[in-house]
Design a protein around this motif. Structure first.
Motif, PDB file in Angstrom:
ATOM      1  N   ASN A   1       4.906   1.203   2.468  1.00 55.61           N
ATOM      2  CA  ASN A   1       5.063   0.159   3.486  1.00 55.61           C
ATOM      3  C   ASN A   1       4.259  -1.092   3.143  1.00 55.61           C
ATOM      4  OD1 ASN A   1       6.785   1.779   4.959  1.00 55.61           O
ATOM      5  ND2 ASN A   1       5.263   2.347   6.496  1.00 55.61           N
ATOM      6  N   ILE A   2       3.047  -0.915   2.672  1.00 54.81           N
ATOM      7  CA  ILE A   2       2.226  -2.071   2.271  1.00 54.81           C
ATOM      8  C   ILE A   2       2.904  -2.800   1.117  1.00 54.81           C
ATOM      9  CG2 ILE A   2       0.035  -2.841   1.276  1.00 54.81           C
ATOM     10  CD1 ILE A   2      -1.274  -0.435   2.689  1.00 54.81           C
ATOM     11  N   ARG A   3       3.322  -2.037   0.105  1.00 56.30           N
ATOM     12  CA  ARG A   3       3.954  -2.646  -1.080  1.00 56.30           C
ATOM     13  C   ARG A   3       5.194  -3.436  -0.687  1.00 56.30           C
ATOM     14  NH1 ARG A   3       8.093  -1.405  -3.970  1.00 56.30           N
ATOM     15  NH2 ARG A   3       8.306   0.755  -3.244  1.00 56.30           N
ATOM     16  N   LYS A   4       6.019  -2.858   0.165  1.00 54.50           N
ATOM     17  CA  LYS A   4       7.254  -3.547   0.579  1.00 54.50           C
ATOM     18  C   LYS A   4       6.932  -4.781   1.427  1.00 54.50           C
ATOM     19  CE  LYS A   4      10.637   0.017   0.040  1.00 54.50           C
ATOM     20  NZ  LYS A   4      11.943  -0.480  -0.281  1.00 54.50           N
ATOM     21  N   ALA A  48       2.154  -0.800 -10.259  1.00 56.74           N
ATOM     22  CA  ALA A  48       1.730   0.200 -11.236  1.00 56.74           C
ATOM     23  C   ALA A  48       1.007  -0.458 -12.409  1.00 56.74           C
ATOM     24  CB  ALA A  48       2.931   0.996 -11.728  1.00 56.74           C
ATOM     25  N   GLU A  49       1.555  -1.542 -12.908  1.00 56.09           N
ATOM     26  CA  GLU A  49       0.938  -2.244 -14.046  1.00 56.09           C
ATOM     27  C   GLU A  49      -0.453  -2.755 -13.676  1.00 56.09           C
ATOM     28  OE1 GLU A  49       1.616  -6.177 -16.837  1.00 56.09           O
ATOM     29  OE2 GLU A  49       3.370  -5.252 -15.901  1.00 56.09           O
ATOM     30  N   GLN A  50      -0.582  -3.364 -12.500  1.00 55.08           N
ATOM     31  CA  GLN A  50      -1.880  -3.898 -12.070  1.00 55.08           C
ATOM     32  C   GLN A  50      -2.891  -2.777 -11.795  1.00 55.08           C
ATOM     33  OE1 GLN A  50      -1.206  -6.445  -8.705  1.00 55.08           O
ATOM     34  NE2 GLN A  50      -0.169  -7.999  -9.911  1.00 55.08           N
ATOM     35  N   THR A  51      -2.371  -1.611 -11.441  1.00 51.89           N
ATOM     36  CA  THR A  51      -3.235  -0.473 -11.132  1.00 51.89           C
ATOM     37  C   THR A  51      -3.594   0.314 -12.388  1.00 51.89           C
ATOM     38  OG1 THR A  51      -2.154  -0.324  -8.970  1.00 51.89           O
ATOM     39  CG2 THR A  51      -3.431   1.569  -9.637  1.00 51.89           C
ATOM     40  N   GLY A  52      -2.792   0.167 -13.434  1.00 55.73           N
ATOM     41  CA  GLY A  52      -3.044   0.903 -14.674  1.00 55.73           C
ATOM     42  C   GLY A  52      -2.463   2.305 -14.650  1.00 55.73           C
ATOM     43  N   ILE A  53      -1.388   2.482 -13.871  1.00 57.81           N
ATOM     44  CA  ILE A  53      -0.706   3.776 -13.812  1.00 57.81           C
ATOM     45  C   ILE A  53       0.768   3.567 -14.142  1.00 57.81           C
ATOM     46  CG2 ILE A  53      -2.310   4.775 -12.138  1.00 57.81           C
ATOM     47  CD1 ILE A  53      -0.225   4.218  -9.935  1.00 57.81           C
ATOM     48  N   GLU A  77     -11.092   5.974  -7.981  1.00 56.76           N
ATOM     49  CA  GLU A  77     -11.002   4.845  -8.916  1.00 56.76           C
ATOM     50  C   GLU A  77      -9.604   4.227  -8.881  1.00 56.76           C
ATOM     51  OE1 GLU A  77     -11.103   4.087 -13.727  1.00 56.76           O
ATOM     52  OE2 GLU A  77     -12.127   5.844 -12.935  1.00 56.76           O
ATOM     53  N   VAL A  78      -8.574   5.058  -8.913  1.00 60.70           N
ATOM     54  CA  VAL A  78      -7.198   4.561  -8.866  1.00 60.70           C
ATOM     55  C   VAL A  78      -6.906   3.956  -7.496  1.00 60.70           C
ATOM     56  CG1 VAL A  78      -4.753   5.232  -8.975  1.00 60.70           C
ATOM     57  CG2 VAL A  78      -6.373   6.124 -10.660  1.00 60.70           C
ATOM     58  N   LEU A  79      -7.424   4.568  -6.439  1.00 65.62           N
ATOM     59  CA  LEU A  79      -7.206   4.035  -5.090  1.00 65.62           C
ATOM     60  C   LEU A  79      -7.773   2.624  -4.950  1.00 65.62           C
ATOM     61  CD1 LEU A  79      -8.009   7.225  -3.009  1.00 65.62           C
ATOM     62  CD2 LEU A  79      -5.749   6.187  -3.324  1.00 65.62           C
ATOM     63  N   ILE A  80      -8.926   2.393  -5.526  1.00 61.93           N
ATOM     64  CA  ILE A  80      -9.543   1.062  -5.459  1.00 61.93           C
ATOM     65  C   ILE A  80      -8.691   0.039  -6.218  1.00 61.93           C
ATOM     66  CG2 ILE A  80     -11.554  -0.290  -6.218  1.00 61.93           C
ATOM     67  CD1 ILE A  80     -13.237   2.272  -5.520  1.00 61.93           C
ATOM     68  N   LYS A  81      -8.186   0.422  -7.383  1.00 55.79           N
ATOM     69  CA  LYS A  81      -7.307  -0.469  -8.150  1.00 55.79           C
ATOM     70  C   LYS A  81      -5.988  -0.696  -7.404  1.00 55.79           C
ATOM     71  CE  LYS A  81      -9.151   0.832 -12.652  1.00 55.79           C
ATOM     72  NZ  LYS A  81      -8.869   1.528 -13.932  1.00 55.79           N
ATOM     73  N   LEU A  82      -5.483   0.353  -6.771  1.00 52.21           N
ATOM     74  CA  LEU A  82      -4.256   0.248  -5.996  1.00 52.21           C
ATOM     75  C   LEU A  82      -4.445  -0.721  -4.831  1.00 52.21           C
ATOM     76  CD1 LEU A  82      -1.360   1.309  -5.605  1.00 52.21           C
ATOM     77  CD2 LEU A  82      -2.325   3.231  -4.349  1.00 52.21           C
ATOM     78  N   ALA A  83      -5.578  -0.624  -4.175  1.00 58.57           N
ATOM     79  CA  ALA A  83      -5.883  -1.537  -3.066  1.00 58.57           C
ATOM     80  C   ALA A  83      -5.896  -2.990  -3.552  1.00 58.57           C
ATOM     81  CB  ALA A  83      -7.223  -1.172  -2.435  1.00 58.57           C
ATOM     82  N   ALA A  84      -6.510  -3.220  -4.708  1.00 56.54           N
ATOM     83  CA  ALA A  84      -6.557  -4.581  -5.261  1.00 56.54           C
ATOM     84  C   ALA A  84      -5.146  -5.081  -5.578  1.00 56.54           C
ATOM     85  CB  ALA A  84      -7.433  -4.617  -6.507  1.00 56.54           C
ATOM     86  N   ALA A  85      -4.322  -4.215  -6.161  1.00 60.77           N
ATOM     87  CA  ALA A  85      -2.951  -4.604  -6.515  1.00 60.77           C
ATOM     88  C   ALA A  85      -2.118  -4.904  -5.273  1.00 60.77           C
ATOM     89  CB  ALA A  85      -2.289  -3.503  -7.342  1.00 60.77           C
ATOM     90  N   LEU A  86      -2.451  -4.239  -4.167  1.00 62.57           N
ATOM     91  CA  LEU A  86      -1.712  -4.438  -2.915  1.00 62.57           C
ATOM     92  C   LEU A  86      -2.376  -5.467  -1.997  1.00 62.57           C
ATOM     93  CD1 LEU A  86      -0.903  -0.691  -2.133  1.00 62.57           C
ATOM     94  CD2 LEU A  86       0.709  -2.438  -2.914  1.00 62.57           C
ATOM     95  N   TYR A  87      -3.486  -6.061  -2.456  1.00 63.96           N
ATOM     96  CA  TYR A  87      -4.231  -7.033  -1.653  1.00 63.96           C
ATOM     97  C   TYR A  87      -4.610  -6.423  -0.304  1.00 63.96           C
ATOM     98  CZ  TYR A  87      -2.136 -10.015  -5.185  1.00 63.96           C
ATOM     99  OH  TYR A  87      -1.719 -10.543  -6.382  1.00 63.96           O
ATOM    100  N   HIS A  88      -5.142  -5.199  -0.359  1.00 66.12           N
ATOM    101  CA  HIS A  88      -5.446  -4.457   0.861  1.00 66.12           C
ATOM    102  C   HIS A  88      -6.885  -3.940   0.809  1.00 66.12           C
ATOM    103  CE1 HIS A  88      -3.564  -2.809   4.471  1.00 66.12           C
ATOM    104  NE2 HIS A  88      -4.386  -1.784   4.337  1.00 66.12           N
ATOM    105  N   ASP A  89      -7.433  -3.651   1.978  1.00 65.18           N
ATOM    106  CA  ASP A  89      -8.806  -3.159   2.092  1.00 65.18           C
ATOM    107  C   ASP A  89      -8.946  -1.804   1.385  1.00 65.18           C
ATOM    108  OD1 ASP A  89     -11.421  -2.590   2.947  1.00 65.18           O
ATOM    109  OD2 ASP A  89     -10.724  -1.786   4.866  1.00 65.18           O
ATOM    110  N   PRO A  90      -9.802  -1.701   0.374  1.00 61.41           N
ATOM    111  CA  PRO A  90      -9.943  -0.432  -0.347  1.00 61.41           C
ATOM    112  C   PRO A  90     -10.461   0.699   0.539  1.00 61.41           C
ATOM    113  CG  PRO A  90     -11.552  -2.040  -1.135  1.00 61.41           C
ATOM    114  CD  PRO A  90     -10.633  -2.757  -0.206  1.00 61.41           C
ATOM    115  N   ASN A  91     -11.331   0.372   1.487  1.00 63.58           N
ATOM    116  CA  ASN A  91     -11.838   1.426   2.368  1.00 63.58           C
ATOM    117  C   ASN A  91     -10.718   2.061   3.183  1.00 63.58           C
ATOM    118  OD1 ASN A  91     -14.530   1.338   1.604  1.00 63.58           O
ATOM    119  ND2 ASN A  91     -15.047  -0.219   3.119  1.00 63.58           N
TER     120      ASN A  91
END
Length: 98
Positions: free
Chosen positions: A9-12, A22-27, A46-60
């Motif tokens: 939902n966030i990605r969409k 995926a590319e920005q997250t390294g997966i 570690e992947v969750l934090i990168k995923l949050a950055a790629a989605l411009y979302h709060d990592p916590n």
């Protein structure tokens, strides 16, 4: 809402493609697809934090939605005895109510 649906939902909402995230997250995009379809457990912190950055979302929030405790919150609990005992009391109250 499942973790995978939450991520999708966030990605969409951000109008991002799986391949971009995926590319920005390294997966691999196929791995992100499995995450979004709840076919695999949520990834490492570690992947969750990168995923949050790629989605411009709060990592916590991403870490929390993955069923994990964000490191700064964990650190806060471990370093604040009063907070720890408050949470312990809340847990005991909840267990008595069940």
């Amino acid at each position: 809402m499942s973790f995978g649906t939450f991520i999708k939902n966030i990605r969409k909402h951000m109008e991002l493609k799986q391949a971009e995230v995926a590319e920005q997250t390294g997966i691999e995009a196929s791995y992100l697809s499995k995450i979004e379809k709840d076919r695999v457990a949520p990834p490492s912190e570690e992947v969750l934090i990168k995923l949050a950055a790629a989605l411009y979302h709060d990592p916590n929030e991403i870490i929390y939605k993955a069923g994990k405790i964000p490191p700064d919150i964990r650190e806060l609990i471990l370093n604040d005895e009063e907070l720890f005992f408050y949470l312990q009391q809340k847990l005991e109250e909840k267990q008595k109510g069940e």
